[in-house]
Design an enzyme around this catalytic site. Structure first.
Site, PDB file in Angstrom:
ATOM      1  N   LYS A 206      15.880  98.819 103.862  1.00 41.15           N
ATOM      2  CA  LYS A 206      16.462  98.337 105.117  1.00 41.15           C
ATOM      3  C   LYS A 206      17.027  96.930 104.953  1.00 41.15           C
ATOM      4  O   LYS A 206      18.166  96.647 105.329  1.00 41.15           O
ATOM      5  CB  LYS A 206      15.416  98.363 106.227  1.00 41.15           C
ATOM      6  CG  LYS A 206      15.960  97.949 107.587  1.00 41.15           C
ATOM      7  CD  LYS A 206      14.853  97.806 108.629  1.00 41.15           C
ATOM      8  CE  LYS A 206      14.222  99.118 108.968  1.00 41.15           C
ATOM      9  NZ  LYS A 206      13.245  98.987 110.096  1.00 41.15           N
ATOM     10  N   GLU A 212      10.745  95.864  94.395  1.00 36.67           N
ATOM     11  CA  GLU A 212      10.629  97.017  93.502  1.00 36.67           C
ATOM     12  C   GLU A 212      11.923  97.841  93.503  1.00 36.67           C
ATOM     13  O   GLU A 212      12.429  98.245  92.448  1.00 36.67           O
ATOM     14  CB  GLU A 212       9.451  97.904  93.915  1.00 36.67           C
ATOM     15  CG  GLU A 212       8.099  97.212  93.856  1.00 36.67           C
ATOM     16  CD  GLU A 212       7.698  96.582  95.182  1.00 36.67           C
ATOM     17  OE1 GLU A 212       6.492  96.403  95.412  1.00 36.67           O
ATOM     18  OE2 GLU A 212       8.607  96.278  96.000  1.00 36.67           O
ATOM     19  N   GLY A 267       9.057 102.142 108.484  1.00 41.56           N
ATOM     20  CA  GLY A 267       9.278 102.781 107.190  1.00 41.56           C
ATOM     21  C   GLY A 267       8.606 104.129 107.042  1.00 41.56           C
ATOM     22  O   GLY A 267       9.216 105.101 106.583  1.00 41.56           O
ATOM     23  N   ARG A 268       7.332 104.225 107.415  1.00 40.69           N
ATOM     24  CA  ARG A 268       6.600 105.483 107.236  1.00 40.69           C
ATOM     25  C   ARG A 268       6.940 106.518 108.298  1.00 40.69           C
ATOM     26  O   ARG A 268       6.402 107.614 108.284  1.00 40.69           O
ATOM     27  CB  ARG A 268       5.103 105.209 107.183  1.00 40.69           C
ATOM     28  CG  ARG A 268       4.552 104.438 108.366  1.00 40.69           C
ATOM     29  CD  ARG A 268       3.139 103.926 108.060  1.00 40.69           C
ATOM     30  NE  ARG A 268       2.600 103.085 109.114  1.00 40.69           N
ATOM     31  CZ  ARG A 268       2.850 101.787 109.241  1.00 40.69           C
ATOM     32  NH1 ARG A 268       3.651 101.182 108.386  1.00 40.69           N
ATOM     33  NH2 ARG A 268       2.300 101.074 110.216  1.00 40.69           N
ATOM     34  N   GLU A 353      -1.886 103.070 106.237  1.00 39.20           N
ATOM     35  CA  GLU A 353      -1.080 101.888 106.511  1.00 39.20           C
ATOM     36  C   GLU A 353      -0.975 101.650 108.013  1.00 39.20           C
ATOM     37  O   GLU A 353      -0.835 100.513 108.461  1.00 39.20           O
ATOM     38  CB  GLU A 353       0.311 102.029 105.895  1.00 39.20           C
ATOM     39  CG  GLU A 353       1.090 100.720 105.822  1.00 39.20           C
ATOM     40  CD  GLU A 353       2.330 100.813 104.957  1.00 39.20           C
ATOM     41  OE1 GLU A 353       2.267 100.420 103.767  1.00 39.20           O
ATOM     42  OE2 GLU A 353       3.363 101.288 105.459  1.00 39.20           O
ATOM     43  N   HIS A 384     -11.757 123.159  91.992  1.00 40.09           N
ATOM     44  CA  HIS A 384     -12.310 122.943  90.651  1.00 40.09           C
ATOM     45  C   HIS A 384     -12.348 121.466  90.296  1.00 40.09           C
ATOM     46  O   HIS A 384     -12.432 121.107  89.112  1.00 40.09           O
ATOM     47  CB  HIS A 384     -11.492 123.732  89.622  1.00 40.09           C
ATOM     48  CG  HIS A 384     -11.653 125.211  89.740  1.00 40.09           C
ATOM     49  ND1 HIS A 384     -12.568 125.924  89.006  1.00 40.09           N
ATOM     50  CD2 HIS A 384     -11.048 126.113  90.559  1.00 40.09           C
ATOM     51  CE1 HIS A 384     -12.512 127.208  89.332  1.00 40.09           C
ATOM     52  NE2 HIS A 384     -11.595 127.343  90.276  1.00 40.09           N
ATOM     53  N   LYS A 512       1.833  90.679  97.601  1.00 39.56           N
ATOM     54  CA  LYS A 512       3.230  90.488  97.194  1.00 39.56           C
ATOM     55  C   LYS A 512       3.580  89.011  97.104  1.00 39.56           C
ATOM     56  O   LYS A 512       4.306  88.578  96.208  1.00 39.56           O
ATOM     57  CB  LYS A 512       4.160  91.194  98.182  1.00 39.56           C
ATOM     58  CG  LYS A 512       4.161  92.712  98.056  1.00 39.56           C
ATOM     59  CD  LYS A 512       5.268  93.322  98.883  1.00 39.56           C
ATOM     60  CE  LYS A 512       5.401  94.799  98.623  1.00 39.56           C
ATOM     61  NZ  LYS A 512       6.554  95.388  99.325  1.00 39.56           N
TER      62      LYS A 512
END
Length: 551
Positions: A206, A212, A267-268, A353, A384, A512
């Site tokens: 955005k 990153e 964002g999410r 979050e 398993h 960060k």
């Protein structure tokens, strides 16, 4: 608004918990032959069975009273009205507007945002159709074969999960890849075998400042330019999902290939927006609209269904029942569909979050537990791996089991075995096996009574482990849209009851910030700051190790 623990219904639930804490679901089912229809709910394509939970009608009534007293309906209405419920960032939270029904209005600061939403969807549709039909081409005129989405967090997890889940609907020519980790291995292994001349990059940020994503984008640009020897190629192979026009242009992306979204889209919660461009490219714009439609149907159910028959509300209340009264600190999501193998990871971010908070919207530290640890695995793989702990361990792990009645593949014998396990595991978690039953079974297998008695306790399952079962006919774009929106609203309801802000993520900031300080120290471009002894020791040792490798 008062803390949740100060509410009258909370105190009533605390007293009720003392009556329920040792009640076994075996007895609840034995005493009530109508328990299944009494504790199920349908919402569109989704059917929820929550009868295998440690609750009675009295429990449900008290939980619903808690939701009423916490103002869930009022807070829900404020969300859909575009109120600035993200109080720490002073923003509206209006992702439902991204999937609005025709004719619906969603207002932010008195302005209907649906026109902007529709305009961006139309712009996406033109681009998507051109790419899918081979009309939008790279620098040398070749059509796109590979789409690489460069993003992180909500700009990666949602689109990645949906593209995998809806693979049967994917374009036969297009392959979609996702790079999120700043670790160069992620980008390198993704680019191996790709042809720069048929690769399209989507830079999803955005602000167009996410470290990153921008590091990965710069390296991808270098990979492309090294192939062509011409920076002009960038505009033919990169598009941006951003609001920072100047930074996008400076990167080399043509601004007509920039797709926007808004600060009221978290964002999410953004896969419904231009962030879902990779989804639309893969499955087509018509099916992307189907995805939106499925979420829209769940929005309508959430807004209109009474609390006691409201699927997101019921799931949220059950989560609070176990988190805050039974002390369960975790929630397992167990999809019996390999296509949904990324769903637990996606829900980790959505839930943890959003509700991993310890301060209320009023600025008070809570004295109760909030968001649980969310985790899981697809199908029989989990059986398993970690089911041993769920069945016989010391932790209470409430579970969500999810399964389609029909698969997209033609291996129906496989799917019947999968569904048999899907049905068996919740039953086993609920019923368990007593010591007497274990000993009897061992003796029936031919063991002597003394040896059977020695082994019986090891073969005992306490049971009484709660679970929800979500089923639907088949995993389609509409069904997946509804499933995602269901969990979005579940998370919102829990945050509303805990009186926390589910829509900021300030917990990601400190690390960060420190990383930005440490990076120039690590490279030798700046002197060491006053870190703790451990950080300083690790930093200097890493510097020595890196220097020794170079020498």
């Amino acid at each position: 608004m008062a803390k949740a623990s100060a509410l009258s219904a909370w105190h009533q639930l605390s007293a009720h918990f003392e009556d329920m804490r040792h009640v076994h679901m075996r007895h609840l089912f034995a005493e009530d032959p109508d328990r299944f229809p009494r504790f199920t709910v349908q919402a569109g394509d989704l059917f929820l069975d929550y009868s295998k939970n440690r609750l009675t009608e009295s429990t449900r009534n008290l939980l619903v009273s808690l939701a009423r007293e916490a103002g869930v309906r009022e807070k829900r209405d404020a969300l859909f009205a575009g109120s600035r419920i993200n109080v720490t960032e002073d923003r509206a939270v209006l992702h439902p507007a991204l999937r609005h029904a025709p004719g619906e209005a969603y207002l932010v600061d008195g302005e209907d945002v649906t026109r902007d939403v529709d305009g961006e969807l139309e712009k996406m549709a033109v681009f998507v159709d051109a790419v899918r039909q081979g009309q939008w081409t790279g620098y040398t005129g070749k059509p796109v074969h590979n789409v690489v989405n460069l993003g992180i967090g909500g700009s990666d997890l949602g689109p990645r999960m949906v593209c995998q889940a809806l693979r049967p609907y994917g374009h036969e020519r297009l392959k979609v890849h996702f790079v999120s980790n700043v670790d160069g291995t992620h980008l390198q292994t993704t680019l191996e075998g790709l042809d720069p001349e048929t690769t399209l990059f989507i830079v999803a940020s955005k602000s167009f400042t996410t470290q990153e994503t921008l590091v990965n984008a710069a390296s991808a640009r270098r990979w492309l330019v090294d192939h062509y020897g011409d920076h002009a190629a960038v505009a033919h192979h990169f598009v941006a999902l951003s609001t920072n026009t100047e930074a996008v242009r400076e990167f080399g992306i043509a601004t007509q290939n920039m797709f926007a979204f808004w600060d009221w889209v978290g964002g999410r919660y953004s896969l419904w927006s231009a962030i879902g461009l990779s989804i639309a490219l893969f499955i087509g714009m018509e099916r992307f609209h189907d995805l939106l439609h499925g979420a829209q149907r769940m929005d309508r159910h959430f807004r209109q269904a009474p609390l006691a028959g409201n699927m997101p509300v019921i799931m949220a209340l059950l989560g609070i029942w176990y988190t805050d009264f039974f002390g369960a600190g975790t929630q397992a999501v167990l999809p019996y569909d390999q296509s949904l193998s990324l769903l637990p990871r996606y829900l980790q971010q959505l839930d943890m979050e959003s509700n991993g908070k310890r301060v209320t919207v009023d600025g008070e530290v809570v004295e109760y537990s909030t968001g649980p640890i969310v985790w899981g695995e697809a199908g029989t793989d989990g059986q398993h791996a970690f089911y041993q702990l769920i069945h016989q361990g010391t932790h209470l792990v409430p579970c969500d089991f999810i399964a389609p009645a029909r698969s997209h593949h033609g291996w129906d014998d496989h799917h019947q075995i999968l569904l048999a396990n899907f049905l068996a595991q919740p039953e086993a978690l609920m019923v368990g096996r007593t010591v007497a039953e274990a000993q009897s079974q061992l003796e029936a297998q031919g063991l002597a009574a003394e040896r059977a008695a020695e082994l019986a306790l090891h073969k005992t399952f306490p049971g009484n482990i709660p679970s929800n079962a979500l089923i639907f006919e088949q995993l389609t774009p509409v069904t997946l849209g509804a499933l995602i929106a269901l969990y979005e609203h579940k998370v919102f309801v829990q945050g509303a009851i805990w009186n926390i802000n589910s829509f900021d993520q300030m917990g990601v900031e400190l690390g960060k910030q420190l990383a930005k300080t440490i990076l120039p120290e690590l490279t030798g471009a700046a002197p060491l700051q006053d870190h703790d002894a451990s950080t300083t020791g690790l930093l200097t040792r890493l510097q020595r190790l890196r220097a020794s490798k170079r020498s």
